[in-house]
Write an enzyme that holds these catalytic residues in place. Structure first.
Site, PDB file in Angstrom:
ATOM      1  N   TYR A  99       8.090   4.417  -6.886  1.00 29.91           N
ATOM      2  CA  TYR A  99       7.649   3.977  -5.557  1.00 29.91           C
ATOM      3  C   TYR A  99       8.790   3.291  -4.813  1.00 29.91           C
ATOM      4  CZ  TYR A  99       5.221   0.925  -2.164  1.00 29.91           C
ATOM      5  OH  TYR A  99       4.831   0.250  -1.025  1.00 29.91           O
TER       6      TYR A  99
HETATM    7  N1  LIG Z   1      -0.220  -3.528   1.136  1.00 28.57           N
HETATM    8  C1  LIG Z   1       0.992  -4.034   0.883  1.00 28.57           C
HETATM    9  O1  LIG Z   1       1.129  -5.142   0.391  1.00 28.57           O
HETATM   10  C2  LIG Z   1       2.225  -3.235   1.195  1.00 28.57           C
HETATM   11  C3  LIG Z   1       3.469  -3.783   0.903  1.00 28.57           C
HETATM   12  C4  LIG Z   1       4.606  -3.031   1.170  1.00 28.57           C
HETATM   13  C5  LIG Z   1       4.502  -1.786   1.777  1.00 28.57           C
HETATM   14  N2  LIG Z   1       3.269  -1.288   2.064  1.00 28.57           N
HETATM   15  C6  LIG Z   1       3.212   0.039   2.671  1.00 28.57           C
HETATM   16  O2  LIG Z   1       2.258   0.054   3.718  1.00 28.57           O
HETATM   17  C7  LIG Z   1       1.580   1.311   3.745  1.00 28.57           C
HETATM   18  C8  LIG Z   1       0.078   1.122   3.607  1.00 28.57           C
HETATM   19  O3  LIG Z   1      -0.180   0.327   2.475  1.00 28.57           O
HETATM   20  P1  LIG Z   1      -1.646   0.084   1.931  1.00 28.57           P
HETATM   21  O4  LIG Z   1      -1.595  -1.150   1.119  1.00 28.57           O
HETATM   22  O5  LIG Z   1      -2.641   0.197   3.016  1.00 28.57           O
HETATM   23  O6  LIG Z   1      -1.781   1.344   0.941  1.00 28.57           O
HETATM   24  P2  LIG Z   1      -3.103   1.834   0.209  1.00 28.57           P
HETATM   25  O7  LIG Z   1      -2.690   2.343  -1.108  1.00 28.57           O
HETATM   26  O8  LIG Z   1      -4.156   0.813   0.241  1.00 28.57           O
HETATM   27  O9  LIG Z   1      -3.566   2.971   1.205  1.00 28.57           O
HETATM   28  C9  LIG Z   1      -2.898   4.168   1.368  1.00 28.57           C
HETATM   29  C10 LIG Z   1      -3.867   5.218   1.892  1.00 28.57           C
HETATM   30  O10 LIG Z   1      -3.333   6.470   1.490  1.00 28.57           O
HETATM   31  C11 LIG Z   1      -4.386   7.238   0.916  1.00 28.57           C
HETATM   32  N3  LIG Z   1      -3.818   8.180  -0.036  1.00 28.57           N
HETATM   33  C12 LIG Z   1      -3.289   7.920  -1.255  1.00 28.57           C
HETATM   34  N4  LIG Z   1      -2.876   9.048  -1.831  1.00 28.57           N
HETATM   35  C13 LIG Z   1      -3.126  10.040  -0.941  1.00 28.57           C
HETATM   36  C14 LIG Z   1      -2.901  11.451  -0.959  1.00 28.57           C
HETATM   37  N5  LIG Z   1      -2.358  12.064  -2.021  1.00 28.57           N
HETATM   38  N6  LIG Z   1      -3.253  12.168   0.123  1.00 28.57           N
HETATM   39  C15 LIG Z   1      -3.822  11.562   1.200  1.00 28.57           C
HETATM   40  N7  LIG Z   1      -4.062  10.251   1.263  1.00 28.57           N
HETATM   41  C16 LIG Z   1      -3.729   9.499   0.193  1.00 28.57           C
HETATM   42  C17 LIG Z   1      -5.307   6.241   0.276  1.00 28.57           C
HETATM   43  O11 LIG Z   1      -6.607   6.791   0.061  1.00 28.57           O
HETATM   44  C18 LIG Z   1      -5.279   5.113   1.285  1.00 28.57           C
HETATM   45  O12 LIG Z   1      -6.249   5.303   2.299  1.00 28.57           O
HETATM   46  C19 LIG Z   1       2.165   2.132   2.599  1.00 28.57           C
HETATM   47  O13 LIG Z   1       3.193   2.963   3.089  1.00 28.57           O
HETATM   48  C20 LIG Z   1       2.739   1.082   1.673  1.00 28.57           C
HETATM   49  O14 LIG Z   1       3.802   1.570   0.884  1.00 28.57           O
HETATM   50  C21 LIG Z   1       2.124  -1.975   1.781  1.00 28.57           C
END
Ligand SMILES: NC(=O)c1ccc[n+]([C@@H]2O[C@H](COP(=O)([O-])OP(=O)(O)OC[C@H]3O[C@@H](n4cnc5c(N)ncnc54)[C@H](O)[C@@H]3O)[C@@H](O)[C@H]2O)c1
Length: 204
Positions: free
Chosen positions: A164
């Site tokens: 990741y």
């Molecule tokens: N939440 C955090 O603390 C955090 C920190 C750093 C970066 N980010 C980045 O922010 C963004 C959103 O984060 P988040 O916490 O909401 O992520 P999350 O994992 O909660 O949500 C991601 C979404 O992608 C969907 N998903 C996963 N695999 C999939 C696939 N194969 N096809 C289609 N959809 C799919 C999931 O169902 C979900 O709705 C991401 O790019 C993540 O890397 C988040």
């Protein structure tokens, strides 16, 4: 820092079209919803089908325009088809948000090739192929915005999710390189947002 007001209206967004990958839950949903409330037409895809359908239905019931495509972004053809469908339906995509991710924890000592490839197929590959599908229209219109969701995890040297963090480092490179490839201004056309749930000192 100036923060946007939660109830502020940004008239420039009204009537624009956005597409958010992984938009059914989490941060994606937290972008789909306010985009729609700003009067934008919002397409989004996800594998979380009940959540995606419920979100599109609730936005539609509130008088907003939202379209959900149940797409696994590991299927590049399906992802690009969803983007084309959105552009056909609303004549344009003005804002692409590459949000989808999966940050499963992995021990680098026993990470398999299949797990590595799977992580790249969710965290990196869809961003490139979504960009391949969308910006030609933006370039023709000389208008658009691509937002790539990054992460501070690789800069902060997190060791518990090597695939990741590698993908997220590459996302930043992708943002910088596609703008150059298109001869476009990095600041004007694309940005990586470094998401963090913690505070870090400047220059970490
Ligand atoms: N939440 C955090 O603390 C955090 C920190 C750093 C970066 N980010 C980045 O922010 C963004 C959103 O984060 P988040 O916490 O909401 O992520 P999350 O994992 O909660 O949500 C991601 C979404 O992608 C969907 N998903 C996963 N695999 C999939 C696939 N194969 N096809 C289609 N959809 C799919 C999931 O169902 C979900 O709705 C991401 O790019 C993540 O890397 C988040």
């Amino acid at each position: 820092m100036n923060r946007p007001l939660p109830n502020a209206i940004y008239p420039g967004l009204k009537g624009r079209t956005a597409f958010v990958t992984g938009g059914a839950t989490g941060i994606g949903c937290a972008m789909v919803t306010p985009f729609a409330r700003q009067g934008m037409r919002v397409g989004f895809c996800d594998i979380a089908i009940p959540e995606g359908e419920a979100l599109a239905a609730s936005l539609g019931a509130a008088g907003h325009e939202a379209r959900f495509d149940p797409v696994d972004v590991r299927d590049t053809d399906a992802l690009q088809q969803a983007l084309r469908n959105t552009a056909d339906r609303w004549a344009t995509i003005d804002v692409l948000v590459n949000n989808v991710a999966n940050d499963s924890r992995q021990d680098w000592r026993d990470l398999t090739c299949a797990e590595w490839d799977n992580a790249m197929a969710i965290n990196l590959r869809p961003a490139f192929f979504a960009i391949q599908a969308v910006p030609p229209g933006m370039i023709a219109r000389e208008h658009g915005s691509i937002i790539d969701l990054g992460s501070i995890s690789w800069k902060a040297k997190y060791g518990t999710m090597p695939a990741y963090t590698t993908a997220k480092a590459a996302i930043h490179g992708l943002t910088r390189s596609y703008t150059v490839l298109h001869g476009l201004s990095y600041r004007r056309w694309g940005n990586t947002i470094f998401v963090s749930t913690r505070s870090f000192p400047v220059g970490f």
